[in-house]
Design a protein around this motif. Structure first.
Motif, mmCIF file in Angstrom:
data_model
loop_
_atom_site.group_PDB
_atom_site.id
_atom_site.type_symbol
_atom_site.label_atom_id
_atom_site.label_comp_id
_atom_site.label_asym_id
_atom_site.label_seq_id
_atom_site.Cartn_x
_atom_site.Cartn_y
_atom_site.Cartn_z
ATOM 1 N N ALA A 500 0.832 -1.211 0.000
ATOM 2 C CA ALA A 500 0.000 0.000 0.000
ATOM 3 C C ALA A 500 0.865 1.259 0.000
ATOM 4 O O ALA A 500 0.353 2.368 0.120
ATOM 5 C CB ALA A 500 -0.918 -0.003 1.216
ATOM 6 N N GLY A 501 2.170 1.069 -0.111
ATOM 7 C CA GLY A 501 3.055 2.229 -0.090
ATOM 8 C C GLY A 501 3.116 2.859 1.293
ATOM 9 O O GLY A 501 3.184 4.070 1.438
ATOM 10 N N ILE A 502 3.061 2.004 2.318
ATOM 11 C CA ILE A 502 3.202 2.485 3.694
ATOM 12 C C ILE A 502 4.474 1.893 4.279
ATOM 13 O O ILE A 502 4.721 0.688 4.191
ATOM 14 C CB ILE A 502 1.985 2.100 4.560
ATOM 15 C CG1 ILE A 502 0.728 2.793 4.019
ATOM 16 C CG2 ILE A 502 2.208 2.484 6.018
ATOM 17 C CD1 ILE A 502 -0.539 2.414 4.761
ATOM 18 N N VAL A 503 5.275 2.769 4.853
ATOM 19 C CA VAL A 503 6.549 2.390 5.430
ATOM 20 C C VAL A 503 6.401 2.324 6.946
ATOM 21 O O VAL A 503 5.786 3.206 7.546
ATOM 22 C CB VAL A 503 7.626 3.444 5.065
ATOM 23 C CG1 VAL A 503 8.997 3.006 5.569
ATOM 24 C CG2 VAL A 503 7.656 3.665 3.561
ATOM 25 N N VAL A 504 6.945 1.260 7.550
ATOM 26 C CA VAL A 504 6.928 1.153 9.016
ATOM 27 C C VAL A 504 8.332 1.413 9.534
ATOM 28 O O VAL A 504 9.297 0.783 9.097
ATOM 29 C CB VAL A 504 6.440 -0.247 9.452
ATOM 30 C CG1 VAL A 504 6.566 -0.416 10.955
ATOM 31 C CG2 VAL A 504 4.998 -0.465 9.003
ATOM 32 N N ARG A 505 8.433 2.372 10.447
ATOM 33 C CA ARG A 505 9.738 2.739 11.001
ATOM 34 C C ARG A 505 9.696 2.749 12.518
ATOM 35 O O ARG A 505 8.619 2.858 13.106
ATOM 36 C CB ARG A 505 10.121 4.154 10.518
ATOM 37 C CG ARG A 505 10.265 4.258 9.029
ATOM 38 C CD ARG A 505 10.549 5.672 8.608
ATOM 39 N NE ARG A 505 9.461 6.583 8.974
ATOM 40 C CZ ARG A 505 9.410 7.860 8.633
ATOM 41 N NH1 ARG A 505 10.401 8.398 7.955
ATOM 42 N NH2 ARG A 505 8.391 8.619 8.979
ATOM 43 N N LYS A 506 10.894 2.660 13.125
ATOM 44 C CA LYS A 506 10.959 2.832 14.581
ATOM 45 C C LYS A 506 10.582 4.278 14.896
ATOM 46 O O LYS A 506 10.990 5.204 14.193
ATOM 47 C CB LYS A 506 12.368 2.530 15.069
ATOM 48 C CG LYS A 506 12.638 1.037 15.076
ATOM 49 C CD LYS A 506 13.935 0.700 15.750
ATOM 50 C CE LYS A 506 14.046 -0.813 15.858
ATOM 51 N NZ LYS A 506 15.428 -1.283 15.947
ATOM 52 N N ARG A 507 9.807 4.432 15.968
ATOM 53 C CA ARG A 507 9.340 5.764 16.336
ATOM 54 C C ARG A 507 10.521 6.659 16.718
ATOM 55 O O ARG A 507 10.583 7.815 16.359
ATOM 56 C CB ARG A 507 8.350 5.642 17.495
ATOM 57 C CG ARG A 507 7.573 6.886 17.797
ATOM 58 C CD ARG A 507 6.399 6.571 18.714
ATOM 59 N NE ARG A 507 6.852 5.832 19.896
ATOM 60 C CZ ARG A 507 6.045 5.160 20.704
ATOM 61 N NH1 ARG A 507 4.748 5.129 20.466
ATOM 62 N NH2 ARG A 507 6.518 4.505 21.744
ATOM 63 N N SER A 508 11.456 6.098 17.486
ATOM 64 C CA SER A 508 12.633 6.872 17.890
ATOM 65 C C SER A 508 13.844 5.951 17.875
ATOM 66 O O SER A 508 14.309 5.521 18.926
ATOM 67 C CB SER A 508 12.461 7.488 19.273
ATOM 68 O OG SER A 508 11.139 7.402 19.735
ATOM 69 N N GLU A 591 15.971 0.225 23.880
ATOM 70 C CA GLU A 591 15.618 1.100 22.757
ATOM 71 C C GLU A 591 14.094 1.152 22.655
ATOM 72 O O GLU A 591 13.417 0.128 22.835
ATOM 73 C CB GLU A 591 16.200 0.556 21.451
ATOM 74 C CG GLU A 591 16.003 1.528 20.277
ATOM 75 C CD GLU A 591 16.414 0.942 18.924
ATOM 76 O OE1 GLU A 591 16.241 -0.276 18.728
ATOM 77 O OE2 GLU A 591 16.884 1.712 18.068
ATOM 78 N N ASP A 592 13.573 2.329 22.397
ATOM 79 C CA ASP A 592 12.121 2.498 22.261
ATOM 80 C C ASP A 592 11.567 1.502 21.242
ATOM 81 O O ASP A 592 11.958 1.538 20.072
ATOM 82 C CB ASP A 592 11.828 3.936 21.812
ATOM 83 C CG ASP A 592 10.339 4.234 21.795
ATOM 84 O OD1 ASP A 592 9.529 3.284 21.947
ATOM 85 O OD2 ASP A 592 9.977 5.417 21.625
ATOM 86 N N PRO A 593 10.675 0.581 21.669
ATOM 87 C CA PRO A 593 10.137 -0.408 20.727
ATOM 88 C C PRO A 593 9.045 0.171 19.816
ATOM 89 O O PRO A 593 8.588 -0.504 18.898
ATOM 90 C CB PRO A 593 9.537 -1.473 21.647
ATOM 91 C CG PRO A 593 9.183 -0.745 22.894
ATOM 92 C CD PRO A 593 10.153 0.400 23.027
#
Ligand SMILES: [Zn+2]
Length: 625
Positions: A500-508, A591-593
């Motif tokens: 869907a053209g959505i990227v998942v990244r770590k928040r911080s 690390e912030d999950p």
């Protein structure tokens, strides 16, 4: 208050009351109720109920639960001045075997009970009476008797003197505009009724087989006519969009579905589903157009329930038990899938921007994937926790803050995973819409012997089997249920959202994390229960502890203490327990999950034509408007 419909009152009455009810000839005489409001400003009603052909000991009860609510609610507490007479008017003795019950004996086959009941709480569960309306949820209002489940019911609502109140309800109309019927106990309990000077609109929808249904909006609000027009326009878009998902509307009993809206600043907020109606309420003013738009999310959620839960019904909720809490392991479908479609349809109907719609669904799912509660309970067990979480109150503290995830959110996350998975596996030919259609055809559409009853409710195994059917892959269905439903694994959302053209990244990414939440008033005090397994938990910190120093430096604020630190750093900490004991320990930073979804365009990437098509198929309108 609005009076815009006074001129057209006869037309409104005709609309509401003259639709012929499809009730069969009645063999047994109905349980007859009469409710009046001698002084609505004092928030009470007077109820008279007549039971005929009563057993030697009539067991009259107030409900302890309400359809669509899963915690216990003790409606008996607001009942006062109870009396009983028989058919000849002889006063009968009443005994109290338990807090919810009135036993009546010594009668002549007829028992007439009268009582007063107080209620000042407008929502989808309670009774709310004031000078502007009587908002009645039936279990909160009416006493019933054991063993009368299949007897028909007849209710007469008495209009308060000098009021312009009318009646809106899914109960079946009669020739008398103030008297309504229900074919049985379950249907009666499921039929909330609003009496007020509400505004009414209606529109028609049509099924492929030509059957037409009338969708009524009866809205008690304080805004201008234009506010109601906008509300109904939004509602109609939602209704048509949801009809397109299933390919047809349920055969609404009596041919109508009614939105019972209550949008007054002195009211309450809620949304509660029923077979042929819903209570949608918010303590807001329709003088503010913003509030009309804000109300649409609840409309979208509740109307989806006309299929999902009212007819596609978990076996664990059928029939609903009015004496006990109702526990269901399938709340994740009943509420969670409804939550998912509530949001998705807002996007499809053009009432919420597409980016906001998909990122909202994605971020909500990512919150589930990284939530500490997943280690303790599966989504089935979260569902079974509903009696303690759904409008439940407890005096003592619980650890639900880290051990429980709402089955609305968790179920929505699994709906998203199932939807994206079906789309990916079939090259866009299949989606969750097909799954809902399969659930509808097998479990919802067959209906029941009478309105209010469901003949083919589903089990968890049925839900898995429908997934096998739709996907044509029973191994996939077994695996999905074993890992994500009965198990505690989280789907791989980064992979699922990529098409869907959505990227998942770590928040911080790279930022140090303790799992601590500090008190807002006193930044040195731990503010909430410390979740299992977090760095703070391992260091022995708990709610109420006061941090005094980190690495020998007097503690001021967490952000300052973590500046220039990185995951893996070990900090010497000192803190004071509420008992006064001073503790020295080591805090190893993690690390912030937290994860976050973003559109590929917003991260500097390019949306491919395939991704664009995927979004269009997922979020685009399906209704032929
Ligand atoms: Zn719901």
């Amino acid at each position: 208050m609005i009076h815009m419909h006074r001129m057209r009152r006869s037309a409104v009455l005709a609309l509401l009351f003259s639709i012929a009810a499809a009730t069969a000839a009645i063999a047994q005489s109905p349980t007859a109720y009469r409710i009046s409001f001698p002084a609505p400003e004092h928030h009470y009603a007077e109820v008279e109920v007549t039971f005929t052909s009563a057993p030697a000991t009539l067991e009259a009860r107030m409900s302890r639960s309400s359809p669509g609510r899963y915690a216990l609610h003790e409606y008996a507490k607001n009942v006062f001045e109870v009396r009983a007479v028989d058919g000849k008017g002889k006063v009968l003795p009443i005994t109290r075997p338990n807090p919810y019950q009135w036993n009546v004996t010594g009668h002549d086959g007829t028992v007439r009970i009268t009582y007063k009941i107080f209620g000042n709480h407008v929502d989808g569960t309670y009774l709310g009476i004031d000078s502007t309306h009587a908002h009645m949820n039936i279990p909160a209002t009416f006493m019933w008797a054991r063993g009368f489940d299949m007897r028909p019911v007849r209710v007469t609502f008495v209009q308060p003197a000098g009021s312009n109140w009318r009646v809106a309800t899914q109960l079946f109309p009669t020739d008398d505009p103030w008297t309504f019927t229900a074919p049985n106990f379950q249907y009666f309990m499921d039929s909330p009724t609003e009496m007020s000077d509400f505004g009414v609109r209606s529109f028609k929808v049509k099924n492929p087989d030509g059957k037409e249904f009338t969708i009524i909006t009866a809205v008690h609000h304080d805004g201008p006519d234009s506010a109601l027009d906008e509300y109904v326009a939004g509602t109609e878009k939602i209704v048509r969009e949801q009809g397109a998902i299933f390919g047809e509307f349920p055969e609404f009993d009596g041919g109508t579905y009614t939105f019972l809206g209550d949008y007054v600043p002195w009211g309450g907020g809620d949304g509660m589903e029923h077979r042929n109606s819903t209570v949608v309420a918010s303590p807001t003013s329709f003088k503010n157009p913003q509030m009309v738009r804000a109300a649409m999310g609840t409309v979208s959620h509740e109307f989806f329930h006309a299929w999902n839960v009212e007819r596609i019904r978990p076996k664990t909720l059928e029939p609903f038990n009015f004496e006990e809490a109702n526990m269901s392991g399938e709340m994740w479908i009943a509420e969670g899938f409804t939550q998912y479609y509530g949001g998705l349809v807002m996007g499809r109907a053009g009432l919420r921007p597409a980016d906001q719609t998909m990122l909202g669904l994605a971020n909500s799912a990512l919150g589930v994937a990284t939530h500490p509660a997943r280690q303790f309970r599966s989504v089935v067990q979260m569902s079974q926790y509903a009696p303690f979480s759904d409008a439940a109150r407890s005096v003592d503290e619980t650890n639900a803050s880290y051990s429980f995830i709402s089955y609305y959110t968790y179920g929505s996350a699994l709906a998203l995973a199932m939807d994206l998975e079906l789309r990916a596996r079939s090259n866009g030919k299949l989606s969750l819409d097909h799954y809902m259609q399969a659930m509808w055809k097998t479990h919802g559409k067959p209906g029941g012997a009478q309105p209010g009853l469901v003949a083919k409710p589903f089990t968890q195994d049925d839900a898995r089997d429908r997934l096998a059917e739709v996907s044509g892959d029973s191994a996939f269905a077994r695996d999905f249920f074993a890992r994500f439903v009965e198990g505690r694994e989280a789907p791989d959302y980064a992979k699922l959202l990529a098409p869907a053209g959505i990227v998942v990244r770590k928040r911080s990414a790279g930022a140090p994390w303790t799992g601590l939440q500090m008190d807002r008033q006193n930044a040195a005090t731990v503010g909430g229960l410390v979740p299992f397994g977090t760095p703070a938990f391992e260091a022995g910190l708990e709610e109420g502890d006061v941090l005094t120093s980190i690495d020998g430096v007097a503690f001021t604020a967490l952000a300052a203490a973590l500046k220039d630190r990185k995951p893996g750093d070990k900090l010497a900490i000192e803190f004071r327990r509420p008992s006064g004991a001073v503790v020295k320990s080591t805090l190893t930073l993690g690390e912030d999950p937290g994860l976050q979804a973003a559109t590929i365009e917003s991260t500097g990437g390019t949306l491919t034509p395939e991704q664009k098509a995927f979004r269009e198929s997922w979020l685009g309108s399906k209704a032929k408007q």
